[in-house]
Structure formats: structure tokens, C-alpha cells
Motif scaffolding. Structure first.
Motif, PDB file in Angstrom:
ATOM      1  N   ARG A 105       7.056   6.307  -5.276  1.00 52.86           N
ATOM      2  CA  ARG A 105       6.037   7.238  -5.794  1.00 52.86           C
ATOM      3  C   ARG A 105       6.460   7.647  -7.198  1.00 52.86           C
ATOM      4  N   THR A 131       3.118  -3.098   3.896  1.00 51.99           N
ATOM      5  CA  THR A 131       4.163  -2.177   3.469  1.00 51.99           C
ATOM      6  C   THR A 131       5.150  -2.896   2.552  1.00 51.99           C
ATOM      7  N   THR A 132       5.957  -2.099   1.865  1.00 46.25           N
ATOM      8  CA  THR A 132       7.006  -2.666   1.022  1.00 46.25           C
ATOM      9  C   THR A 132       7.948  -3.539   1.850  1.00 46.25           C
ATOM     10  N   SER A 134      -2.395   3.284  -5.032  1.00 45.43           N
ATOM     11  CA  SER A 134      -1.376   2.356  -4.548  1.00 45.43           C
ATOM     12  C   SER A 134      -1.681   0.994  -5.160  1.00 45.43           C
ATOM     13  N   TRP A 135      -0.745   0.054  -5.047  1.00 44.13           N
ATOM     14  CA  TRP A 135      -1.039  -1.302  -5.503  1.00 44.13           C
ATOM     15  C   TRP A 135      -2.222  -1.876  -4.726  1.00 44.13           C
ATOM     16  N   ALA A 171       0.804  -1.229   0.000  1.00 40.47           N
ATOM     17  CA  ALA A 171       0.000   0.000   0.000  1.00 40.47           C
ATOM     18  C   ALA A 171       0.837   1.278   0.000  1.00 40.47           C
ATOM     19  N   ASP A 172       2.165   1.147   0.033  1.00 38.39           N
ATOM     20  CA  ASP A 172       2.993   2.355   0.110  1.00 38.39           C
ATOM     21  C   ASP A 172       3.824   2.582  -1.153  1.00 38.39           C
ATOM     22  N   GLN A 173       3.402   2.023  -2.271  1.00 43.41           N
ATOM     23  CA  GLN A 173       3.957   2.359  -3.579  1.00 43.41           C
ATOM     24  C   GLN A 173       2.824   2.964  -4.410  1.00 43.41           C
ATOM     25  N   ILE A 174       3.074   4.166  -4.949  1.00 42.33           N
ATOM     26  CA  ILE A 174       2.026   4.932  -5.620  1.00 42.33           C
ATOM     27  C   ILE A 174       2.373   5.143  -7.088  1.00 42.33           C
TER      28      ILE A 174
END
Length: 286
Positions: free
Chosen positions: A253, A240-241, A213-214, A176-179
Motif C-alpha cells: 500500500r 493475490t501477490t 489496485s493493479w 488485487a492486493d497492492q494499492i
């Protein structure tokens, strides 16, 4: 207009053929048709077809495997585009070359503009940036088009993988933390043809509109697929990644500023609208 497509068997290549505008005669070459790492093979194709424009959608896209297969990634993503650019120059053909958001490190707080400094953090990203340099060294007026998170019906991609896993499991964990911005290959293909028809030169960014996010993308896939009765339902849990380590680093991002491209191609649909279109196509295939 006469066109040649390299990478015709991939997602973007298939979309280019499916969205071919009127008035364009195209010859398409998939991986099994030509070894684009061979300068002689590339020159023979370009010499025989004498195209007005070449679209290079061929690429080594196994991001994690590229960390171990770096030589192969650079052969396809860097050396081969150089051969294609040289062949295009020899017959005065224009070139549209596909690249990626992975040429950036993902630390920018705003969407990346085409002229922003690059800093890839993976072997895949470095190989694609080297391909850009090889093209521009030979053909400064080529169009280099960076895109992101591409998917298509019937392909091997995030959407198709999610659909399969959602049909097998009750719960999935997704980063959820890659945009970035999901981009339907069909809308990308239409933009590429417009850029080609307009004789575009320089570096361009193209994605569908919006961001996600993914995890957000996966959640939308679950909601839209369930509405189409493609799956029964699945809980999509954010992680998280750091919770999901991979061999290759990803930009956190990597939003792309597409303002200049949209001025030529027209505005893009929001990615969720394009997702619905793709899911309808995918359902028809099943």
C-alpha cells in the motif's frame, strides 16, 4: 529560464519536453547522449549549458532485474544523482530529482507524507533512496519528487502491456492486493515544471488523484480501451501477490500524500481521467 533534462528518452523525459512551458529554453540528454555515471561527462554538460535548473528523470527502473543487477541499479540511481548534484552546486543550478514510492515498505494505513520514515523492501527501492541521500548531502535545497505507477503513450509500461495482452488473450489475472495511484507522465511533467518554476525545495510527493489496485487499474484499462474500440474485450481476474511471486518485493500500500505539492502545482486530475487522455494518445499512435 534555462533547463537541462537528464533521462530525456524515458517516459517522464519525453513528457517534460512535450509539456514544456513558454519561456524555458531546454537542452535534453538521453541515455545514448551521456553516461550520467561519469562525473566528468555530467560536469562537462552542466558547465557548458549553465542551466538555471536541472531535472533528473534518468533512472534504472527494472524493479525485478535490480535484485540481480544491484550494482548497476545503484550506479544509475544513487551514484549518478550524486554527480548531478555536485555539478549543479558548482554552477549554482537548482535540481529537481525524481524518486519513487518504493522507498516505503507499504505497511502504512494512511498515505505516506514526505517526512515519513522510509523503509524500502527491494534493491530498486534501496537504490532510489540512496540517490535521495546523495542529492540531499550535496544539495540540501534540491527538490526531490517521489511518484508512483507512471505510464505514458508509446512507452514500456503497465498500460501498454495490458493493451497488448488484452488484444491477445480472453482472460488476464492481475494482482488485487497492492494499492497505489496510477500517474500519467504528462500530468507529472506539468507538476515538475511548476515545482521548478517556483524554486521548490525539499521532498515532495506527486501522483494523480485517487487510488487503485493493479487489478482495478487493469479493469479500468479494459473498460476504457473497449469503449475506444482498441480491444474487443477481456476478462480481468483478481489474484493475490502470493499467486504471482516476483524476484522483488513490492510495497502493498504505497499511496502518497500530495497535499503540500498540490498547494504549489494545483490539484491533480483523477487517475481515470488521465488514463482516458493517455488512451486517446495511444490510439493515435496505432
Amino acid at each position: 529560464m534555462r533547463a537541462v533534462i537528464f533521462g530525456a528518452g524515458g517516459q517522464v523525459g519525453r513528457a517534460l519536453r512535450a509539456n514544456l512551458p513558454e519561456g524555458i529554453a531546454v537542452e535534453s540528454f538521453a541515455r545514448e547522449d551521456i553516461d550520467i555515471a561519469s562525473a566528468d561527462a555530467v560536469f562537462a554538460v552542466i558547465k557548458n549549458t549553465r542551466p538555471d535548473v536541472v531535472i533528473n528523470a534518468a533512472a534504472y527502473t527494472a524493479v525485478d532485474r535490480a535484485e540481480a543487477e544491484t550494482d548497476t541499479a545503484f550506479l544509475i540511481n544513487a551514484k549518478a544523482p550524486g554527480h548531478i548534484a555536485e555539478a549543479c552546486k558548482a554552477v549554482s543550478a537548482r535540481l529537481v530529482h525524481m524518486s519513487t514510492d518504493y522507498v516505503f515498505d507499504g505497511t502504512s494505513e494512511r498515505p505516506y507524507r514526505p517526512d515519513d520514515p522510509t523503509h524500502p523492501v527491494s534493491a530498486y527501492g534501496r537504490s532510489k533512496l540512496a540517490g535521495e541521500h546523495a542529492v540531499r548531502k550535496t544539495l540540501p535545497d534540491a527538490a526531490i519528487v517521489r511518484t508512483a505507477w507512471v505510464y505514458a503513450a508509446g512507452g514500456a509500461n503497465f498500460v501498454v502491456t495490458m493493451l497488448r495482452l488484452m488484444g491477445e488473450r480472453d482472460e488476464l489475472a492481475v494482482v488485487a492486493d497492492q494499492i497505489g495511484t496510477p500517474t500519467h507522465a504528462d500530468s507529472l511533467a506539468r507538476a515538475l515544471w511548476k515545482l521548478a518554476a517556483n524554486g521548490a525545495e525539499g521532498v515532495f510527493h506527486y501522483t494523480d488523484a485517487g487510488e487503485a489496485s493493479w487489478h482495478g487499474f487493469a479493469t479500468a484499462i479494459e473498460e476504457e480501451a473497449r469503449a475506444l474500440n482498441m480491444i474487443d474485450g477481456c476478462t480481468v481476474r483478481p489474484i493475490t501477490t502470493a499467486d504471482y511471486p516476483t524476484p522483488a518485493a513490492r510495497p502493498a500500500r504505497s499511496l502518497l500524500d500530495c497535499t503540500a505539492t498540490y498547494a504549489i502545482t494545483g490539484p491533480a486530475n483523477h487517475w481515470r481521467e488521465e488514463l482516458r487522455i493517455m488512451l486517446d494518445q495511444q490510439k493515435a499512435l496505432s
